[in-house]
Design a protein around this motif. Structure first.
Motif, PDB file in Angstrom:
ATOM      1  N   PRO A  78       5.263  -8.316  -2.119  1.00 10.96           N
ATOM      2  CA  PRO A  78       4.064  -7.482  -1.938  1.00 10.96           C
ATOM      3  C   PRO A  78       3.752  -7.276  -0.453  1.00 10.96           C
ATOM      4  N   LYS A 119       0.798   8.846   2.517  1.00  9.12           N
ATOM      5  CA  LYS A 119       1.965   9.039   1.642  1.00  9.12           C
ATOM      6  C   LYS A 119       3.206   9.405   2.453  1.00  9.12           C
ATOM      7  N   CYS A 122       4.322   6.209   4.516  1.00  7.14           N
ATOM      8  CA  CYS A 122       4.802   5.120   3.656  1.00  7.14           C
ATOM      9  C   CYS A 122       6.123   5.491   2.987  1.00  7.14           C
ATOM     10  N   ASP A 123       6.254   6.734   2.532  1.00  5.56           N
ATOM     11  CA  ASP A 123       7.520   7.178   1.929  1.00  5.56           C
ATOM     12  C   ASP A 123       8.644   7.208   2.953  1.00  5.56           C
ATOM     13  N   ASN A 126      10.459   3.855   3.757  1.00  5.88           N
ATOM     14  CA  ASN A 126      11.260   3.176   2.730  1.00  5.88           C
ATOM     15  C   ASN A 126      12.640   2.867   3.299  1.00  5.88           C
ATOM     16  N   TRP A 130      10.170  -1.612   4.604  1.00  7.29           N
ATOM     17  CA  TRP A 130      10.144  -2.237   3.275  1.00  7.29           C
ATOM     18  C   TRP A 130      11.178  -1.519   2.413  1.00  7.29           C
ATOM     19  N   ASP A 132      10.913  -0.354  -0.713  1.00 10.09           N
ATOM     20  CA  ASP A 132      10.337   0.798  -1.396  1.00 10.09           C
ATOM     21  C   ASP A 132       8.823   0.722  -1.269  1.00 10.09           C
ATOM     22  N   ASP A 133       8.166   1.864  -1.209  1.00  8.44           N
ATOM     23  CA  ASP A 133       6.717   1.845  -1.036  1.00  8.44           C
ATOM     24  C   ASP A 133       5.971   1.371  -2.288  1.00  8.44           C
ATOM     25  N   LYS A 134       6.691   1.111  -3.359  1.00  5.06           N
ATOM     26  CA  LYS A 134       6.044   0.509  -4.531  1.00  5.06           C
ATOM     27  C   LYS A 134       5.610  -0.923  -4.242  1.00  5.06           C
ATOM     28  N   GLN A 135       6.158  -1.516  -3.163  1.00  7.48           N
ATOM     29  CA  GLN A 135       5.773  -2.870  -2.750  1.00  7.48           C
ATOM     30  C   GLN A 135       4.367  -2.908  -2.155  1.00  7.48           C
ATOM     31  N   VAL A 137       0.741  -3.006  -2.051  1.00  2.00           N
ATOM     32  CA  VAL A 137      -0.303  -3.299  -3.027  1.00  2.00           C
ATOM     33  C   VAL A 137      -1.696  -3.291  -2.390  1.00  2.00           C
TER      34      VAL A 137
END
Length: 158
Positions: A78, A119, A122-123, A126, A130, A132-135, A137
């Protein structure tokens, strides 16, 4: 990092404090020395194929290039993120309003939307800061006016 330090010193004091509170040896930082941009909406061809607009692709490439210049470790697990987007002060503004903008009293409540700015950055990061930006939180995007436009992205493990 001298360029980044000088850029931070030009920001309002309250924002400098917020940035310095997020800095540690575990954090990863990316600095893009250009006017903040936002992620464009996906477009579709007449046959229904989806594509990313060229302006968005160019902006993402610029962010990736800047981040790779100072690339360090990649965060796992995270992640928390702070995106600070500094927009140029409009030249048409009076000296009084210009001073208020530099002090952080007048904020850019105009396009682009803060979520579209966050967005894009953060995209684009990737696979660099990190996996992937799904990390991500926990995140915050701050839009301010300043003499030197740019975007600072700070990521930290949670």
């Amino acid at each position: 990092m001298d360029n980044v330090e000088q850029w931070i010193q030009c920001l309002p004091v309250t924002l400098q404090v917020a940035i310095n509170n997020q800095r540690s040896s575990e954090n990863v930082i990316a600095f893009v020395n250009s006017i903040p941009k936002s992620k464009g909406r996906p477009r579709f061809t007449r046959r229904g194929k989806c594509y990313t607009p060229a302006t968005t692709r160019r902006a993402e490439y610029e962010v990736q290039w800047a981040a790779r210049q100072k690339q360090g470790k990649m965060l796992a697990g995270p992640v928390g993120v702070l995106v600070v987007a500094v927009f140029p002060i409009p030249a048409s503004w009076s000296k009084k309003k210009n001073g208020q903008a530099q002090a952080g009293l007048v904020r850019p409540a105009v396009k682009p939307d803060f979520d579209n700015v966050a967005k894009l950055y953060c995209d684009a990061l990737n696979g660099i800061l990190w996996a992937d930006d799904k990390q991500i939180v926990d995140g915050r995007c701050i839009k301010v006016y300043g003499q030197q436009p740019g975007v600072l992205v700070i990521g930290w493990p949670l």
